[in-house]
Scaffold this motif. Structure first.
Motif, PDB file in Angstrom:
ATOM      1  N   ARG A 245       0.829  -1.206   0.000  1.00 16.69           N
ATOM      2  CA  ARG A 245       0.000   0.000   0.000  1.00 16.69           C
ATOM      3  C   ARG A 245       0.869   1.265   0.000  1.00 16.69           C
ATOM      4  O   ARG A 245       0.414   2.341   0.399  1.00 16.69           O
ATOM      5  N   ARG A 246       2.123   1.127  -0.430  1.00  9.62           N
ATOM      6  CA  ARG A 246       3.076   2.233  -0.307  1.00  9.62           C
ATOM      7  C   ARG A 246       2.711   3.430  -1.184  1.00  9.62           C
ATOM      8  O   ARG A 246       3.197   4.552  -0.936  1.00  9.62           O
ATOM      9  N   HIS A 247       1.893   3.221  -2.208  1.00 10.07           N
ATOM     10  CA  HIS A 247       1.515   4.339  -3.076  1.00 10.07           C
ATOM     11  C   HIS A 247       0.303   5.105  -2.546  1.00 10.07           C
ATOM     12  O   HIS A 247      -0.103   6.103  -3.151  1.00 10.07           O
ATOM     13  N   GLU A 248      -0.256   4.647  -1.423  1.00 10.13           N
ATOM     14  CA  GLU A 248      -1.384   5.339  -0.814  1.00 10.13           C
ATOM     15  C   GLU A 248      -0.891   6.345   0.231  1.00 10.13           C
ATOM     16  O   GLU A 248       0.180   6.175   0.818  1.00 10.13           O
ATOM     17  N   THR A 249      -1.666   7.365   0.460  1.00 13.90           N
ATOM     18  CA  THR A 249      -1.297   8.398   1.426  1.00 13.90           C
ATOM     19  C   THR A 249      -1.472   7.881   2.850  1.00 13.90           C
ATOM     20  O   THR A 249      -2.561   7.409   3.209  1.00 13.90           O
ATOM     21  N   PRO A 250      -0.423   7.946   3.681  1.00 12.94           N
ATOM     22  CA  PRO A 250      -0.567   7.501   5.074  1.00 12.94           C
ATOM     23  C   PRO A 250      -1.548   8.386   5.831  1.00 12.94           C
ATOM     24  O   PRO A 250      -1.746   9.558   5.506  1.00 12.94           O
ATOM     25  N   VAL A 251      -2.162   7.824   6.851  1.00  9.97           N
ATOM     26  CA  VAL A 251      -3.092   8.561   7.713  1.00  9.97           C
ATOM     27  C   VAL A 251      -2.342   8.968   8.972  1.00  9.97           C
ATOM     28  O   VAL A 251      -1.811   8.121   9.688  1.00  9.97           O
ATOM     29  N   ASP A 252      -2.293  10.263   9.261  1.00 11.78           N
ATOM     30  CA  ASP A 252      -1.493  10.751  10.385  1.00 11.78           C
ATOM     31  C   ASP A 252      -2.333  11.224  11.564  1.00 11.78           C
ATOM     32  O   ASP A 252      -1.910  12.060  12.359  1.00 11.78           O
ATOM     33  N   ASP A 253      -3.529  10.644  11.704  1.00  9.14           N
ATOM     34  CA  ASP A 253      -4.444  11.025  12.785  1.00  9.14           C
ATOM     35  C   ASP A 253      -5.107   9.755  13.319  1.00  9.14           C
ATOM     36  O   ASP A 253      -5.764   9.030  12.555  1.00  9.14           O
ATOM     37  N   ILE A 254      -4.928   9.454  14.601  1.00  6.83           N
ATOM     38  CA  ILE A 254      -5.438   8.199  15.159  1.00  6.83           C
ATOM     39  C   ILE A 254      -6.955   8.091  15.098  1.00  6.83           C
ATOM     40  O   ILE A 254      -7.482   7.048  14.671  1.00  6.83           O
ATOM     41  N   PRO A 255      -7.733   9.103  15.506  1.00  6.20           N
ATOM     42  CA  PRO A 255      -9.189   8.957  15.391  1.00  6.20           C
ATOM     43  C   PRO A 255      -9.656   8.687  13.959  1.00  6.20           C
ATOM     44  O   PRO A 255     -10.566   7.880  13.740  1.00  6.20           O
ATOM     45  N   GLU A 256      -9.039   9.348  12.977  1.00  8.79           N
ATOM     46  CA  GLU A 256      -9.425   9.115  11.588  1.00  8.79           C
ATOM     47  C   GLU A 256      -9.020   7.716  11.137  1.00  8.79           C
ATOM     48  O   GLU A 256      -9.775   7.022  10.451  1.00  8.79           O
TER      49      GLU A 256
ATOM     50  N   ARG B   6     -11.452   5.237  12.536  1.00  5.12           N
ATOM     51  CA  ARG B   6     -12.709   5.205  11.783  1.00  5.12           C
ATOM     52  C   ARG B   6     -12.562   4.379  10.517  1.00  5.12           C
ATOM     53  O   ARG B   6     -13.444   3.562  10.180  1.00  5.12           O
ATOM     54  N   GLN B   7     -11.450   4.566   9.808  1.00  6.22           N
ATOM     55  CA  GLN B   7     -11.258   3.834   8.565  1.00  6.22           C
ATOM     56  C   GLN B   7     -11.087   2.332   8.809  1.00  6.22           C
ATOM     57  O   GLN B   7     -11.599   1.510   8.043  1.00  6.22           O
ATOM     58  N   VAL B   8     -10.373   1.975   9.872  1.00  6.70           N
ATOM     59  CA  VAL B   8     -10.208   0.553  10.187  1.00  6.70           C
ATOM     60  C   VAL B   8     -11.546  -0.061  10.586  1.00  6.70           C
ATOM     61  O   VAL B   8     -11.905  -1.162  10.151  1.00  6.70           O
ATOM     62  N   ALA B   9     -12.291   0.645  11.433  1.00  7.11           N
ATOM     63  CA  ALA B   9     -13.596   0.134  11.866  1.00  7.11           C
ATOM     64  C   ALA B   9     -14.517  -0.075  10.668  1.00  7.11           C
ATOM     65  O   ALA B   9     -15.236  -1.081  10.583  1.00  7.11           O
ATOM     66  N   ASP B  10     -14.481   0.868   9.742  1.00 10.35           N
ATOM     67  CA  ASP B  10     -15.299   0.719   8.529  1.00 10.35           C
ATOM     68  C   ASP B  10     -14.818  -0.459   7.690  1.00 10.35           C
ATOM     69  O   ASP B  10     -15.621  -1.196   7.106  1.00 10.35           O
ATOM     70  N   ALA B  11     -13.488  -0.639   7.617  1.00  8.69           N
ATOM     71  CA  ALA B  11     -12.933  -1.719   6.798  1.00  8.69           C
ATOM     72  C   ALA B  11     -13.263  -3.091   7.364  1.00  8.69           C
ATOM     73  O   ALA B  11     -13.394  -4.058   6.609  1.00  8.69           O
TER      74      ALA B  11
ATOM     75  N   LEU C 255      -4.596   3.081  18.909  1.00 12.60           N
ATOM     76  CA  LEU C 255      -5.551   2.874  17.824  1.00 12.60           C
ATOM     77  C   LEU C 255      -6.600   1.841  18.224  1.00 12.60           C
ATOM     78  O   LEU C 255      -7.805   2.025  17.972  1.00 12.60           O
ATOM     79  N   GLY C 256      -6.169   0.758  18.857  1.00  3.89           N
ATOM     80  CA  GLY C 256      -7.104  -0.267  19.297  1.00  3.89           C
ATOM     81  C   GLY C 256      -8.138   0.276  20.267  1.00  3.89           C
ATOM     82  O   GLY C 256      -9.317  -0.094  20.214  1.00  3.89           O
ATOM     83  N   PHE C 257      -7.700   1.155  21.158  1.00  2.00           N
ATOM     84  CA  PHE C 257      -8.630   1.773  22.112  1.00  2.00           C
ATOM     85  C   PHE C 257      -9.697   2.573  21.381  1.00  2.00           C
ATOM     86  O   PHE C 257     -10.897   2.462  21.684  1.00  2.00           O
ATOM     87  N   GLU C 258      -9.277   3.382  20.409  1.00  2.00           N
ATOM     88  CA  GLU C 258     -10.245   4.201  19.685  1.00  2.00           C
ATOM     89  C   GLU C 258     -11.165   3.348  18.809  1.00  2.00           C
ATOM     90  O   GLU C 258     -12.355   3.649  18.671  1.00  2.00           O
ATOM     91  N   ILE C 259     -10.633   2.278  18.227  1.00  2.00           N
ATOM     92  CA  ILE C 259     -11.486   1.368  17.449  1.00  2.00           C
ATOM     93  C   ILE C 259     -12.501   0.694  18.360  1.00  2.00           C
ATOM     94  O   ILE C 259     -13.684   0.558  18.008  1.00  2.00           O
ATOM     95  N   ALA C 260     -12.059   0.286  19.555  1.00  2.00           N
ATOM     96  CA  ALA C 260     -12.980  -0.340  20.506  1.00  2.00           C
ATOM     97  C   ALA C 260     -14.118   0.605  20.868  1.00  2.00           C
ATOM     98  O   ALA C 260     -15.281   0.191  20.963  1.00  2.00           O
ATOM     99  N   ARG C 261     -13.794   1.869  21.068  1.00  2.00           N
ATOM    100  CA  ARG C 261     -14.850   2.849  21.378  1.00  2.00           C
ATOM    101  C   ARG C 261     -15.861   2.938  20.237  1.00  2.00           C
ATOM    102  O   ARG C 261     -17.088   2.971  20.464  1.00  2.00           O
TER     103      ARG C 261
ATOM    104  N   ALA D 163       0.811   9.202  16.503  1.00  2.66           N
ATOM    105  CA  ALA D 163       0.999   8.766  17.882  1.00  2.66           C
ATOM    106  C   ALA D 163       1.289   9.936  18.819  1.00  2.66           C
ATOM    107  O   ALA D 163       0.778  10.000  19.942  1.00  2.66           O
ATOM    108  N   GLU D 164       2.117  10.880  18.351  1.00  4.59           N
ATOM    109  CA  GLU D 164       2.569  11.958  19.236  1.00  4.59           C
ATOM    110  C   GLU D 164       1.577  13.099  19.361  1.00  4.59           C
ATOM    111  O   GLU D 164       1.621  13.858  20.340  1.00  4.59           O
ATOM    112  N   THR D 165       0.676  13.251  18.407  1.00  7.01           N
ATOM    113  CA  THR D 165      -0.317  14.321  18.488  1.00  7.01           C
ATOM    114  C   THR D 165      -1.664  13.819  19.001  1.00  7.01           C
ATOM    115  O   THR D 165      -2.587  14.622  19.187  1.00  7.01           O
ATOM    116  N   TYR D 166      -1.774  12.519  19.244  1.00  6.62           N
ATOM    117  CA  TYR D 166      -3.027  11.956  19.743  1.00  6.62           C
ATOM    118  C   TYR D 166      -3.352  12.508  21.128  1.00  6.62           C
ATOM    119  O   TYR D 166      -2.498  12.541  22.015  1.00  6.62           O
ATOM    120  N   ARG D 167      -4.572  12.939  21.308  1.00  5.57           N
ATOM    121  CA  ARG D 167      -5.043  13.407  22.604  1.00  5.57           C
ATOM    122  C   ARG D 167      -6.392  12.758  22.915  1.00  5.57           C
ATOM    123  O   ARG D 167      -7.321  12.814  22.098  1.00  5.57           O
TER     124      ARG D 167
END
Length: 266
Positions: free
Chosen positions: A70-81, A84-89, A109-115, A186-190
């Protein structure tokens, strides 16, 4: 795609299956364990976990955008977003229990997906958080703002990447965008305050992990209204590579009581 199946490519990777457990009805009888990699990591990091726990559990691993195939795809740099994408997937899981196992970035990420999954009515039966401080504990970390060499120096210090990979300039060049995005996430997650999870949380931590103190690991207890267990192992940030056998044993034991019983058939 039938409703009892979990979505596959490009997000979800199922490495192993066994005779008689490859069909959707057979998978629907087993707890789904979703594995979430660390910063810079890929789904293949969890192949040993899949090998140790299959076929008793239906083990899948998440492949984040921006790495490997998936290296040609844009990385996601926000844990809540990303959550959401993993939960949808993951898509529909046909009412069976879902457990989450994440290391470092993957634990947050697992915590936010669980929520999200619990809010959607999915039966989240356990969260296994490895090598990460509790969501409510934050640090002023700015590794993602370093230049490329500074970022790679951090990766080398944590000893979670094969030195041969870091010595290949072409591989490093391809990996840097995803690695930087992961560190930024990881570092900007609040943590946004909300109700605690209703599933048990088991935390794995290393006694010499520079990224997680004993107090920060123990603070996960405030994020569940169910049982909490803290397991401390000798080692640094990637202690889990030396203690996989015991960790997978604990995961198997924790999930055995919630595994659905197979229905009888003629």
């Amino acid at each position: 795609m039938k409703s009892s199946q979990v979505a596959q490519e490009p997000w979800i990777r199922r490495f192993l299956s066994s005779p008689g457990a490859t069909s959707a009805p057979a998978r629907a009888q087993r707890t789904l364990l979703v594995c979430l990699p660390h910063a810079g990591g890929s789904a293949s990091f969890f192949f040993p976990v899949s090998r140790a726990l299959s076929p008793a559990l239906d083990v899948v691993a998440v492949q984040y955008p921006g790495r490997q195939d998936r290296r040609h795809e844009t990385p996601v740099d926000d844990i809540p977003e990303l959550a959401r994408q993993v939960a949808d997937a993951l898509g529909p899981v046909d009412g069976r229990p879902v457990a989450l196992f994440g290391h470092s970035l993957g634990a947050s990420l697992g915590f936010e997906i669980a929520r999200l999954l619990q809010a959607r009515g999915t039966d989240v039966c356990h969260l296994f958080a490895s090598g990460r401080r509790a969501p409510s504990r934050s640090r002023d970390e700015r590794v993602h703002l370093r230049d490329d060499e500074g970022l790679l120096a951090e990766v080398r210090e944590l000893s979670g990447t094969d030195p041969r990979i870091l010595g290949d300039p072409e591989v490093v060049r391809m990996a840097l965008p995803a690695l930087r995005a992961d560190y930024r996430a990881a570092e900007t997650y609040r943590y946004v305050p909300g109700p605690p999870l209703t599933c048990p949380i088991t935390v794995f931590t290393g006694d010499n992990d520079p990224k997680v103190s004993a107090d920060e690991a123990g603070a996960w207890s405030a994020h569940t209204s169910a049982e909490f267990d803290l397991r401390t192992y000798p080692g640094g940030h990637f202690f889990l590579t030396d203690h996989q056998a015991d960790m997978t044993r604990i995961i198997r034991e924790r999930l055995a009581p919630v595994a659905p019983q197979s229905s009888s058939s003629a």
